[in-house]
Design a protein around this motif. Structure first.
Motif, short mmCIF file in Angstrom:
data_model
loop_
_atom_site.label_atom_id
_atom_site.label_comp_id
_atom_site.label_asym_id
_atom_site.label_seq_id
_atom_site.Cartn_x
_atom_site.Cartn_y
_atom_site.Cartn_z
N GLN A 1 -1.24 6.59 -6.43
CA GLN A 1 -2.65 6.24 -6.26
C GLN A 1 -3.12 6.71 -4.88
O GLN A 1 -2.35 6.74 -3.93
N ASN A 2 -4.38 7.06 -4.81
CA ASN A 2 -4.94 7.50 -3.54
C ASN A 2 -5.17 6.27 -2.67
O ASN A 2 -6.20 5.62 -2.73
N GLY A 3 -4.19 5.97 -1.86
CA GLY A 3 -4.27 4.80 -1.00
C GLY A 3 -4.07 5.13 0.46
O GLY A 3 -3.57 4.29 1.21
N PHE A 4 -4.46 6.35 0.85
CA PHE A 4 -4.25 6.75 2.24
C PHE A 4 -5.03 5.87 3.21
O PHE A 4 -4.49 5.43 4.22
N LEU A 5 -6.28 5.61 2.90
CA LEU A 5 -7.08 4.78 3.82
C LEU A 5 -6.58 3.35 3.86
O LEU A 5 -6.53 2.73 4.93
N ASP A 6 -6.20 2.81 2.69
CA ASP A 6 -5.65 1.45 2.66
C ASP A 6 -4.35 1.36 3.46
O ASP A 6 -4.12 0.40 4.20
N THR A 7 -3.50 2.36 3.31
CA THR A 7 -2.23 2.38 4.05
C THR A 7 -2.49 2.55 5.54
O THR A 7 -1.82 1.94 6.37
N ASN B 1 0.82 -1.21 0.00
CA ASN B 1 0.00 0.00 0.00
C ASN B 1 0.85 1.26 0.00
O ASN B 1 0.50 2.25 -0.65
N GLY B 2 1.97 1.24 0.71
CA GLY B 2 2.88 2.37 0.69
C GLY B 2 3.48 2.59 -0.69
O GLY B 2 3.65 3.73 -1.14
N TYR B 3 3.78 1.51 -1.39
CA TYR B 3 4.29 1.59 -2.76
C TYR B 3 3.25 2.22 -3.69
O TYR B 3 3.58 3.09 -4.50
N ARG B 4 2.01 1.77 -3.55
CA ARG B 4 0.93 2.35 -4.37
C ARG B 4 0.80 3.84 -4.11
O ARG B 4 0.63 4.63 -5.04
N LEU B 5 0.89 4.23 -2.85
CA LEU B 5 0.72 5.62 -2.47
C LEU B 5 1.91 6.46 -2.94
O LEU B 5 1.72 7.51 -3.56
#
Length: 149
Positions: free
Chosen positions: A123-129, A114-118
């Protein structure tokens, strides 16, 4: 705020977007982790007093790192270097340790994905991270509980 394994990173990020003096996010990001650390360290110190010095240092360092408001990659070295000293026969104790390490490794892998995606893909992955950070904190808690025995 983006290079932080702690669940507090998201609140720090939200606060950096729209800083509000004396807001609830400031209270949570600045005070809550320190209070949790102090309470846990005080409570667990009484419990680990009967263990060896190396095991006590390991457990208290795990608590300090896991419940810190900022956790970066190098923080893991603080406790990883203590494992061989605290558990010199860890190979013989694998039946106890394999589950906490697998849980921690899976949680770390999910956070890194998730950190890589962010970070790298944008990508908007703040909630996933953030959710991965909470799971990572729970994995640390599981490792701490396993260490205390």
């Amino acid at each position: 705020h983006r290079h932080n394994f702690s669940p507090m990173f998201y609140l720090t990020y939200l606060e950096s977007i729209d800083p509000q003096p004396d807001s609830w996010t400031q209270l949570l990001t600045r005070k809550a982790p320190a209070i949790c650390q102090c309470v846990l360290l005080a409570a667990v110190t009484c419990k680990v007093g009967t263990l060896s010095l190396a095991k006590s240092m390991l457990i208290l360092t795990l608590i300090f790192v896991a419940f810190n408001s900022v956790i970066t990659g190098q923080y893991f070295l603080w406790y990883l270097i203590l494992f061989p000293v605290a558990f010199p026969n860890i190979i013989y104790e694998l039946h106890i340790w394999w589950k906490p390490f697998v849980v921690l490794a899976v949680a770390l892998g999910w956070w890194l994905f998730n950190g890589y995606r962010l970070e790298f893909l944008g990508q908007n992955g703040f909630l996933d991270t953030w959710l991965a950070s909470i799971i990572f904190l729970c994995a640390h808690a599981y490792l701490i509980a396993s260490s205390i025995g």
